[in-house]
Design a protein around this motif. Structure first.
Motif, mmCIF file in Angstrom:
data_model
loop_
_atom_site.group_PDB
_atom_site.id
_atom_site.type_symbol
_atom_site.label_atom_id
_atom_site.label_comp_id
_atom_site.label_asym_id
_atom_site.label_seq_id
_atom_site.Cartn_x
_atom_site.Cartn_y
_atom_site.Cartn_z
ATOM 1 N N ASP A 84 0.281 -1.177 0.088
ATOM 2 C CA ASP A 84 -0.377 -0.389 0.226
ATOM 3 C C ASP A 84 0.622 1.450 0.194
ATOM 4 O O ASP A 84 0.579 2.089 -0.844
ATOM 5 C CB ASP A 84 -1.099 -0.187 1.262
ATOM 6 N N ARG A 91 -10.007 6.030 -6.557
ATOM 7 C CA ARG A 91 -8.709 6.136 -5.501
ATOM 8 C C ARG A 91 -9.375 5.786 -3.885
ATOM 9 O O ARG A 91 -9.039 5.502 -2.582
ATOM 10 C CB ARG A 91 -7.306 7.271 -5.731
ATOM 11 N N LYS A 130 1.815 9.178 -1.958
ATOM 12 C CA LYS A 130 0.771 9.400 -1.242
ATOM 13 C C LYS A 130 2.651 9.212 0.038
ATOM 14 O O LYS A 130 2.599 8.801 0.537
ATOM 15 C CB LYS A 130 0.189 8.703 -0.788
ATOM 16 N N LYS A 146 -3.951 -1.559 -7.033
ATOM 17 C CA LYS A 146 -3.474 -0.282 -6.621
ATOM 18 C C LYS A 146 -3.303 0.563 -7.921
ATOM 19 O O LYS A 146 -3.270 1.636 -8.201
ATOM 20 C CB LYS A 146 -2.318 -0.517 -5.619
ATOM 21 N N LEU A 161 -10.084 2.701 -1.426
ATOM 22 C CA LEU A 161 -8.476 2.104 -0.881
ATOM 23 C C LEU A 161 -8.677 2.484 0.683
ATOM 24 O O LEU A 161 -8.674 2.252 1.350
ATOM 25 C CB LEU A 161 -7.280 2.723 -1.646
ATOM 26 N N ASN A 162 -10.142 3.318 0.590
ATOM 27 C CA ASN A 162 -10.208 4.146 2.115
ATOM 28 C C ASN A 162 -11.009 3.780 3.107
ATOM 29 O O ASN A 162 -12.259 3.345 3.709
ATOM 30 C CB ASN A 162 -10.780 5.809 2.650
HETATM 31 N N1 GLY Z 1 -3.098 4.485 0.872
HETATM 32 C C1 GLY Z 1 -4.139 4.722 1.067
HETATM 33 C C2 GLY Z 1 -4.298 5.836 -1.042
HETATM 34 O O1 GLY Z 1 -3.123 5.641 -1.068
HETATM 35 O O2 GLY Z 1 -4.380 6.227 -1.425
#
Ligand code: GLY
Length: 353
Positions: free
Chosen positions: A137, A239, A143, A225, A242-243
């Protein structure tokens, strides 16, 4: 070796995944980096296991390495630590043509990535994630962030590495608790996008058996991802999927001052609690919550939110950076592998906790 390529408008970079890859990192770096200086950022735990080896591997290729070792744990993602690391980079006279390497878990990756994004307005960096959570991740997708006293990841950026090197063998020195912490995020990928992955996770009978399949598991998660990040790099739409589990998860982590639960453990509770409600509300297919509970238990994860003051959890959710004015995006499942985003009023969030 399995390789995925993240293709974004302004940047493309590879993710290499292979058991034993660590030992070839020097040679691989030599092909993409013509400079000499490397600032290696890591933490005490990782340094203990791999510090000498990585220095040797890099020095064998004639790189000049300066290692910056931070304390392990979320507390290192602070403004004070940033100042400390910037000072060391200044001492080492790092310039924009040099390289920063993040060798460690999510904390090191986020901190080193933020440092790389901001020092001299940007220094190239490479991610070598050593925890499962970082491998599937946080090292992928750009991020980077540090925390403020009032919340996690409140100062950050999107800043992508030049390359991500993932060696599943690092997981052999990872505490079992942190292996399962990462498994919570693996389960999350299954829940939001991949029923097949979710089902396969029931099959691994022992930890060794899980390790045998780890390269494939990491590849599957990184592939999901990659696709999500390519569609929505800046986290304005897809995106956010992913939360899943993170709205309640982040609030629980904060409620216990980041001491009681790891990130993955809190996300596991968040996924369970929100799905329990959404199934009761008829949004999620009946039986989903039982499957989820069985899988979370299999990977030693808690699932119920216990001993918390609901008002304080709601207050913490109110500070979440995913808030949109007086509304909040939450992620719900229709079924395992099928997720969607729902914009709800902050008042309405009570219905999902
Ligand atoms: N961990 C969530 C993202 O990268 O958006």
């Amino acid at each position: 070796m399995k390789t995925l390529k993240i293709n974004l408008i302004d940047k493309s970079y590879p993710i290499h995944i292979k058991k034993g890859l660590f030992h070839n990192i020097g040679k691989k770096l030599k092909k993409i980096y013509q400079g000499k200086k490397i600032a290696l950022i890591t933490d005490e735990n990782v340094y203990k296991f791999y510090g000498e080896q990585i220095n040797e591997i890099l020095q064998n290729e004639e790189f000049h390495v300066n290692t910056i070792v931070v304390e392990p744990g979320e507390k290192s993602k602070s403004i004070e630590m940033l100042q400390n690391v910037y000072d060391k980079l200044l001492d080492f006279k790092i310039t924009r043509t040099d390289l920063i390497i993040a060798l460690g878990g999510g904390v090191v990756g986020d901190l080193a990535g933020f440092v790389a994004a901001t020092f001299l307005r940007g220094v190239p960096f490479v991610q070598i994630p050593t925890s499962l959570l970082a491998q599937i991740d946080s090292s992928v997708g750009g991020k980077v962030a540090v925390n403020l006293p009032r919340g996690k990841n409140l100062i950050g950026n999107f800043y992508h590495p030049q390359v991500v090197f993932i060696d599943p063998d690092f997981l052999k020195t990872l505490d079992a608790r942190f292996l399962y912490d990462g498994m919570a995020e693996v389960i999350k990928y299954g829940c939001i996008k991949d029923k097949n992955l979710f089902q396969k996770l029931f099959n691994y009978k022992t930890k060794d058996n899980l390790y045998e399949h780890m390269e494939e598991i990491i590849y599957t998660c990184c592939k999901i991802k990659k696709e999500v990040v390519e569609n929505d790099e800046k986290d304005m739409g897809e995106r956010m999927l992913l939360n899943f589990g993170h709205t309640i998860g982040h609030a629980i982590e904060k409620y216990f001052n980041y001491e009681k639960y790891t990130h993955g453990e809190a996300v596991a509770i968040g996924m369970y609690e929100i799905t329990k409600k959404s199934e009761e509300l008829g949004i999620t297919k009946k039986g989903t919550i039982d499957l989820m509970k069985e899988l979370l238990i299999k990977y030693n994860l808690h699932y119920e939110m216990k001993n918390v003051d609901q008002e304080k959890i709601l207050e913490a959710i109110g500070l979440d950076k995913k808030n949109v004015g007086s509304k909040l995006n939450i992620v719900l499942l229709k079924d395992i592998g099928e997720s969607f985003i729902k914009l709800v009023d902050k008042e309405e969030i009570k219905d999902y906790i």
